[in-house]
Scaffold this active site. Sequence first.
Site, short mmCIF file in Angstrom:
data_model
loop_
_atom_site.label_atom_id
_atom_site.label_comp_id
_atom_site.label_asym_id
_atom_site.label_seq_id
_atom_site.Cartn_x
_atom_site.Cartn_y
_atom_site.Cartn_z
CG ASP A 55 -2.11 -0.91 1.04
OD1 ASP A 55 -1.94 -1.98 0.43
OD2 ASP A 55 -3.21 -0.56 1.49
CE LYS B 236 -6.24 -2.69 1.53
NZ LYS B 236 -5.12 -1.87 2.01
CD GLU C 131 -4.89 2.73 1.80
OE1 GLU C 131 -5.23 1.86 2.60
OE2 GLU C 131 -3.71 3.17 1.74
CB SER D 127 -3.59 5.59 4.03
OG SER D 127 -2.59 5.08 4.87
#
Length: 561
Positions: free
Chosen positions: A84, A127, A449, A475
Amino acid sequence: MANELNKFSRTLTQEVSNPAAQAMLYAIGLTEEDLKKPQIGIASTGYEGNPCNIHLNGLSVHVKKGIQANDMVGLIFHTIGVSDGMTNGNDGMSYSLPSRDVIADSIENVVSAQWYDGLITVVGCDKNMPGAIMAMARVNRPSIMVYGGTVRSGVWKGKKLDIVSAFEAYGQKITGTISEEDYKGVIQNSIPGQGACGGMYTANTMASSIEALGLTLPNSSSFPATHEGKVAECVAIGAAMKVILEKQILPRDIITKKSLENALTLVMALGGSTNAVLHYLAIAHSAGIELTYKDIQDISDRTPFIADLKPSGKYYMEDVLALGGVQAIIKYLMKEGLIHGDCLTISGKTMAENLEDVVDLEFENQKIIHRISDPIKKTGHIQILYGNLATRGSVAKITGKEGLKFEGIAKVCDKEEEMLEAFAKGEIKEGQVIVIRYEGPRGGPGMPEMLKPTSAVMGAGLGDKVAMVTDGRFSGGTHGFVVGHISPEAYEGGTIALVKDGDRITIDAESRELTVHVSDEELAERRKTWKPLTPPFIEHGILRKYFKNVSPADEGCVTDK
């Protein structure tokens, strides 16, 4: 005893009708005696491209040693991960949330196809963890999660840093408040090595709350990736797995409405990521439990925000271990009546039994965790807002540090990139409500995000002077006055698609209102000429499958409904 524990794997290892399976197991080095033992699948999300995951394959080897030492067969397999931190602010972020379901699907696939008797997941980034727990709930065989641990903080010129420091440096660079030397110094020193992002961001939010859910060993979320306690935890997993195999304690025995409340209570107390809302809706779905926005709001209403942790606070996850770890915080919340102590955990004991010997949290010599009588905010920072801008709901992250109400004039951006262009041109001004749309589960696609926009705003010193609303996500590293998960999303024709520059918008965390002050008649007129913005990347492949199957944000963005 072994024959009672290999209830699934014996289909392959003992049934006379499966000689080819047995031949293949002999080929990988198992003995006739091994084929009588239970088989435990060890799912690693390790890969070299991300500090959150780079060390997980190594931890999996220690897990396997602990499994073998307890007279079971441990078999390591792998699934994917997506960083991410690296995909934020670029097209790669469209693949982040879909990776959660790929992880869940692939673990379910392997465990079911290979007839494993139990499952251990070794996970790191955002995730990985919800994907792993979703898979556990689906296959419902004895399962334990191991968190790879948080990263240590970085430092530049005496100032402690983390991943968000690098994002916010961009805002400082655009506004000319950081030198080129310091800009490079922050980037090169923000992350000193292995481990997940160091604040109460999504990874640490999910790790600590899954501990409160009961699916990890005590303090799994507290040990930094480089702490010796992390390896010791991995080795100890073997004995823990033997217990839940013998007692046949299954994920759906542990994941209950009450344990979900425990997990979400910890999220609220620690100031965790809004992504937890999305993920626990999905976990509840996988476990066959009804969990709604109302349930989450009720938990927020009764849970004070008490942790001075990044991103809105001062401290890092690495600092929590010195307090007695997450277990000490859970014990404190239980003593205050906010945690259900009778929930079963993977130790085979209840949460209350696990906490009996945990040291009490003390308040005299630490400033990280506040007393409930002296909270940072009297209720949770996560608020579910409704109104004509979010008729199915939205998720706000409002700590109170930027106030509880914001009213401003809309600055509308179709996609994140348009907002960043406007920011670079100096078009983001005090008093605006920045609307970033077409970033929802289908419109994004993948509900990206918005850490790059919020970090730019914070770095520019506008954190308490503008607000931001989106049908995308934020986020765990986000702070400021932000509202995400707006549903219905713009692509589905939600009101956010009809907002124009100059419209007045009210965000009120106390009345839980999200309203654009435009009449129903005017909105109806705008709808007559509205056409959805076609999301990119949906002509083929995984994002097309995700686009066609994903549920709305208020249903957890699941793909198996």
